[in-house]
Design a protein around this motif. Structure first.
Motif, short mmCIF file in Angstrom:
data_model
loop_
_atom_site.label_atom_id
_atom_site.label_comp_id
_atom_site.label_asym_id
_atom_site.label_seq_id
_atom_site.Cartn_x
_atom_site.Cartn_y
_atom_site.Cartn_z
N ASP A 102 79.62 -0.76 29.27
CA ASP A 102 78.50 0.53 29.18
C ASP A 102 78.94 1.30 29.82
OD1 ASP A 102 75.57 0.74 29.99
OD2 ASP A 102 76.61 1.30 32.16
N ALA B 234 79.85 3.48 26.65
CA ALA B 234 79.51 4.25 25.43
C ALA B 234 78.66 5.24 27.00
CB ALA B 234 77.64 3.33 26.07
N ARG B 235 78.29 5.20 27.51
CA ARG B 235 77.79 6.15 28.65
C ARG B 235 78.72 7.95 28.18
NH1 ARG B 235 74.44 4.67 33.16
NH2 ARG B 235 73.94 2.94 33.44
N TRP B 236 80.16 7.29 29.06
CA TRP B 236 81.34 8.22 28.06
C TRP B 236 81.16 8.95 26.68
CZ3 TRP B 236 84.94 8.45 24.92
CH2 TRP B 236 86.08 9.55 25.30
N LEU B 237 80.73 8.32 25.48
CA LEU B 237 80.71 8.20 24.67
C LEU B 237 79.15 9.34 24.22
CD1 LEU B 237 81.94 8.48 21.58
CD2 LEU B 237 80.94 6.50 20.71
N ALA B 238 78.52 8.55 24.75
CA ALA B 238 77.19 9.49 24.93
C ALA B 238 77.13 11.04 25.41
CB ALA B 238 76.52 8.51 25.54
N TYR C 255 82.13 2.57 18.43
CA TYR C 255 81.14 3.00 17.54
C TYR C 255 80.59 2.26 16.88
CZ TYR C 255 76.80 5.87 16.73
OH TYR C 255 75.39 6.24 17.11
N ASN D 107 77.00 -2.02 20.33
CA ASN D 107 77.94 -0.33 21.42
C ASN D 107 77.35 0.92 20.76
OD1 ASN D 107 79.08 -2.37 22.23
ND2 ASN D 107 81.16 -1.67 21.01
N THR E 87 75.29 3.29 22.93
CA THR E 87 75.28 4.87 23.23
C THR E 87 74.41 5.74 22.58
OG1 THR E 87 77.67 4.48 22.52
CG2 THR E 87 76.98 6.40 22.47
N ASP E 88 73.66 5.11 21.41
CA ASP E 88 72.30 5.96 21.22
C ASP E 88 71.89 6.21 22.04
OD1 ASP E 88 74.09 6.51 19.25
OD2 ASP E 88 72.58 5.31 17.54
N TYR F 35 71.77 5.76 25.98
CA TYR F 35 71.74 7.37 26.56
C TYR F 35 72.13 8.60 26.10
CZ TYR F 35 73.78 3.49 29.13
OH TYR F 35 73.99 1.49 30.23
#
Length: 289
Positions: free
Chosen positions: A155, A158-162, A217, A222, A226-227, A229
């Protein structure tokens, strides 16, 4: 008074080539805590303070940044950005246990050191011997879209990548300002927002940076998370924009009253306005994402 150790910081010349330097300050009697005083021009003035607000909103661990004036022996060295250090105290203040060693560049070397220490207990439980061959197996682990969330907290990743996609910030490789730490309660690593800025990079280019990003991704679940967020960030853009305007209102008088200001006030104001324009362009590009 508090004794400190004081040194010029940075491994790139922009930190120290001009008359205004960036500094590391170690508080000797306070458990070795360190703060970083960085020239505002090196961080886009208020760019990373703006990003800190967005990262906090999204729930990605991120260091505090403040605008301060540095005075030494009654000599005014000017205005700086004061960065919280990435250390055990930061991890604990972020709500995680402090019994670990924060990891940063070089990413792979630190991950290997972490993995050998932490994974041997798992190997032993699984019937391994914990000898050198087991250690080698850990060190040579290859991340795949199927196994990456066994190592990294899904989680938060995913937030970091978003956040990177929303900002338009591209990490060239795992050596490029990757920060993470072990959450011992889960046995997985937690990504940290570090040195991220509002930039002019589209989401597809973000994916062409560090291989770890594309690997994460590539997993459909995942990517969907990510999307999700990214869409939440886009929806919150108006409140981020208003926060930035307030940030400029509060800090522009301080920045322009810098005894060591490196640009004219007009150029400074243009830079701050340009950041908001870039932010708006990034948001517009993600509409309907």
């Amino acid at each position: 008074s508090v004794p400190v150790a004081f040194a010029i910081r940075g491994n790139v010349g922009n930190h120290w080539e001009t008359y205004k330097k960036s500094w590391d300050i170690d508080f000797v009697d306070l458990g070795g805590r360190q703060i970083k005083l960085i020239k505002p021009s090196d961080r886009g003035y208020l760019n990373q303070m703006f990003v800190q607000h967005i990262a906090d909103w999204l729930g990605v661990p991120t260091p505090d940044i403040d605008v301060v004036r540095l005075v030494v022996n009654q000599h005014d060295f000017g205005i700086y950005l004061q960065y919280e250090d990435f250390d055990r105290a930061f991890i604990e203040l972020s709500g995680y246990g402090s019994d670990t060693q924060p990891a940063k560049n070089s990413f792979r070397d630190h991950f290997d050191a972490y993995a050998v220490t932490e994974e041997l207990s798992r190997i032993a439980i699984a019937g391994g011997t914990g000898d050198r061959s087991d250690q080698q197996a850990v060190v040579t682990t290859e991340f795949t879209s199927e196994n990456i969330t066994q190592f990294f907290e899904r989680d938060i990743f995913a937030r970091w990548l978003a956040l990177q996609m929303f900002l338009g910030d591209r990490h060239q490789s795992e050596e490029d300002n990757f920060r993470f730490f072990l959450d011992r309660s889960t046995g997985r690593y937690v990504m940290v927002n570090w040195d991220s800025s509002v930039s002019a990079v589209n989401p597809e280019e973000v994916m062409t940076g560090a291989g770890l990003i594309a690997t994460f991704y590539a997993n459909a679940d995942n990517a969907d998370l990510t999307d999700q967020y990214v869409r939440e960030l886009v929806a919150a853009a108006p409140q981020f924009r208003e926060h930035y305007r307030q940030l400029v209102s509060d800090n522009l008088p301080i920045l322009t009253n810098d005894a060591a200001l490196e640009v004219s006030p007009a150029i400074l104001e243009a830079s701050l306005a340009g950041l908001l324009a870039q932010f708006d362009a990034n948001v517009a590009a993600l509409e309907g994402f």
